[in-house]
Design an enzyme around this catalytic site. Structure first.
Site, short mmCIF file in Angstrom:
data_model
loop_
_atom_site.label_atom_id
_atom_site.label_comp_id
_atom_site.label_asym_id
_atom_site.label_seq_id
_atom_site.Cartn_x
_atom_site.Cartn_y
_atom_site.Cartn_z
N GLU A 57 -6.24 7.09 -1.11
CA GLU A 57 -5.99 5.98 -0.20
C GLU A 57 -6.67 4.71 -0.69
O GLU A 57 -6.07 3.61 -0.62
CB GLU A 57 -6.48 6.34 1.21
CG GLU A 57 -5.68 7.42 1.90
CD GLU A 57 -4.27 6.95 2.24
OE1 GLU A 57 -4.07 5.74 2.41
OE2 GLU A 57 -3.38 7.81 2.32
N HIS A 83 1.59 4.29 -3.17
CA HIS A 83 1.53 5.76 -3.15
C HIS A 83 2.70 6.36 -3.96
O HIS A 83 2.51 7.31 -4.73
CB HIS A 83 1.59 6.27 -1.71
CG HIS A 83 0.29 6.21 -0.99
ND1 HIS A 83 -0.85 6.83 -1.44
CD2 HIS A 83 -0.06 5.59 0.18
CE1 HIS A 83 -1.85 6.62 -0.60
NE2 HIS A 83 -1.40 5.87 0.40
N HIS A 120 0.83 -1.22 0.00
CA HIS A 120 0.00 0.00 0.00
C HIS A 120 0.86 1.26 0.00
O HIS A 120 0.61 2.20 -0.78
CB HIS A 120 -0.91 -0.02 1.23
CG HIS A 120 -1.58 1.28 1.52
ND1 HIS A 120 -2.77 1.67 0.93
CD2 HIS A 120 -1.21 2.32 2.32
CE1 HIS A 120 -3.12 2.86 1.36
NE2 HIS A 120 -2.18 3.29 2.21
N GLU A 121 1.88 1.30 0.85
CA GLU A 121 2.72 2.49 0.93
C GLU A 121 3.56 2.66 -0.34
O GLU A 121 3.75 3.79 -0.81
CB GLU A 121 3.63 2.40 2.16
CG GLU A 121 2.90 2.31 3.48
CD GLU A 121 1.98 3.51 3.73
OE1 GLU A 121 2.23 4.58 3.15
OE2 GLU A 121 1.01 3.37 4.49
#
Length: 523
Positions: free
Chosen positions: A350, A289, A285-286
């Site tokens: 997100e 980004h 997920h990070e």
């Protein structure tokens, strides 16, 4: 004979930056008119790192003399000192100052952002004072003038809007992986310069909190990140970035990745995850980004919204009769801008990072079914620790419930992608079913306690949290198995985690276990 004295100054030192340009010296000989002789500064120097000056015409030799702080160049038909037939060496180096790095455009915008609001406030207040000072007949004349030219003013406003729309259309870009059309005011190159400055600031901020690279926590995060990068190297935004890991000794449940590939993982997050698969989903997920360039996209939207808000802010201070009302109107305008634009857009990014991060983890052969379990654990953890909860529309992130609901909805596509990457089969036991059953058992135990005394008042533990592990290590990772790897993975990444898991298990055995651990400590 003429002496050309060259002082040691910044103007002369700058010659070293242009070693291939002509160096012209005007020479005057006895009985001859003044003529220009060209000399070339050669960058091909002998081992002494001296600089050569070669005469381009057959004139007298050239000699540099060093006399204290002054350097003299003597040109004459008969040199006073014997010289060699070749080029004469200058026994000192030409030093240049370090190249100055330009300030990134996004940083300039961030610095000017408060100044823009101040200018808008002053302009609006000045318009209000000017209008209040006008006599009644002048105000009426101005209203009549505006009424007569209302179509011209409307046409001008329409042309301005068309120009702004065309400028925005020229800055549209396609998002990697998802293919979504987005607005990028700042280029990727400019934003990477800002990311480099941000990385330096974070490294200074966390300098005393970074765990050493030999720490098992750093090793497990490092290998998971490198495994994710290796398995997703078909994405240019992944393969072109050098990923580096920094683990921060802090109880905060947080992690983030900067656009230049610097991964910051907090120790509190390592205590919150229960296995390496959850850690892979979180890191995916990070990293999503950074791969999708969300920071540049969010800054671009904020930039456009702020510019449009300046017009409204100027109007508020021009229309409101008193400064107190203008301040109230400015506060309302700022809150509406956050609630209508910034926070919904942040929640959208997100959710997109959750989707792409799940894909990255699936290609890395992680058990993606552990992703929804992590957000269910976070929801129960917040309830047990008494963390305040706010409505989702007030937050920059989706709620934990909506996040695991979305991941559940995306699970069939993620499992299909995982299978297409030649990953080993997953175990039949679904972590989601195990977690739900564990929660039901805990709730039933809490409703119908059988013990008495201290055992009756004991708080229920979160599922999947080991109960006898050293507090200084990522407890949930110690006894976990490795991520499965496929047969077509490079040999260096065949076993990204097993060695780390064994190292962590050995470290756990070496440290005396406490009597009992009730679960992760609240951050």
């Amino acid at each position: 004979m003429v002496l050309l004295c060259v002082l040691r100054s910044s103007r002369f030192s700058s010659l070293a930056a242009h070693l291939t340009r002509d160096f012209r010296v005007c020479c005057a000989h006895a009985g001859r008119p003044v003529q220009k002789t060209h000399y070339w500064v050669s960058s091909q120097t002998p081992p002494s790192n001296s600089v050569h000056l070669r005469a381009t015409s057959k004139l007298s030799p050239l000699l540099f003399l060093n006399n204290g702080r002054t350097r003299c160049c003597q040109i004459g038909p008969k040199p006073p000192l014997p010289v060699h037939s070749g080029p004469v060496l200058l026994g000192h180096l030409f030093h240049t100052s370090a190249p100055a790095r330009a300030v990134p455009v996004p940083l300039i915008w961030l610095m000017l952002k408060p100044l823009q609001k101040l200018v808008a406030i002053i302009l609006g207040r000045s318009i209000r004072k000017w209008w209040a000072a006008l006599p009644a007949n002048r105000r009426q004349l101005f209203r009549d003038w505006a009424g007569q030219r209302r179509w011209h003013l409307a046409a001008g406003a329409g042309v301005t809007m068309v120009i702004v729309a065309l400028l925005l259309l020229t800055h549209l870009d396609e998002s990697p992986v998802t293919g979504r059309t987005r607005l990028l005011v700042f280029s990727r190159e400019k934003y990477m310069e800002l990311a480099a400055l941000t990385s330096e600031a974070y490294m200074e901020q966390f300098a005393e909190l970074l765990v050493p690279v030999t720490d098992p926590r750093h090793q497990v995060v490092e290998r998971v990140v490198q495994h994710l990068a290796q398995r997703n190297k078909d994405i240019p935004e992944v393969s072109e970035v050098t990923w580096s890991v920094h683990v921060v000794q802090s109880p905060d449940v947080n992690a983030f990745v900067l656009p230049d590939g610097k991964v910051f993982m907090f120790a509190g997050m390592l205590e919150a995850v229960t296995d390496v698969h959850q850690l892979t989903v979180v890191l995916g997920h990070e990293m999503a980004h950074a791969v999708l360039g969300h920071s540049a996209e969010q800054a671009s939207l904020s930039h456009v919204v702020d510019l449009l808000s300046l017009i409204l802010l100027t109007a508020i201070w021009a229309v409101c009769p008193r400064d107190s009302l203008a301040l109230l109107g400015q506060w309302v305008q700022d809150k509406l801008s956050q609630l209508l634009f910034n926070r919904p857009f942040s929640r959208k990014l997100e959710a997109e990072a959750d989707k792409v991060g799940l894909q990255l983890a699936a290609k890395a052969c992680a058990d993606v079914r552990a992703g929804p379990v992590f957000w269910q654990q976070m929801e129960i953890r917040d309830q047990l620790t008494g963390e305040p909860t706010f409505p989702e529309w007030l937050s920059t992130h989706p709620s934990h419930k909506n996040r695991f609901t979305q991941l559940d909805r995306l699970m069939p596509q993620a499992l299909e992608l995982r299978e297409s990457c030649s990953c080993p089969a997953l175990p039949a036991t679904d972590p989601r079913a195990v977690f739900s059953k564990s929660v039901r058992v805990l709730l039933e135990t809490a409703k119908h306690p059988e013990g008495k005394g201290p055992e009756r008042a004991r708080k229920p533990r979160l599922p999947h949290i080991p109960a006898s592990l050293p507090t200084g290590l990522p407890a949930a990772l110690l006894a976990q198995t490795a991520l499965p790897s496929s047969s077509n993975v490079h040999r260096e990444t065949q076993e990204p985690v097993p060695s780390v898991a064994s190292e962590l298990a050995a470290a756990a055995a070496a440290v005396p276990a406490p009597a009992e651990v009730e679960g992760p400590q609240p951050s």
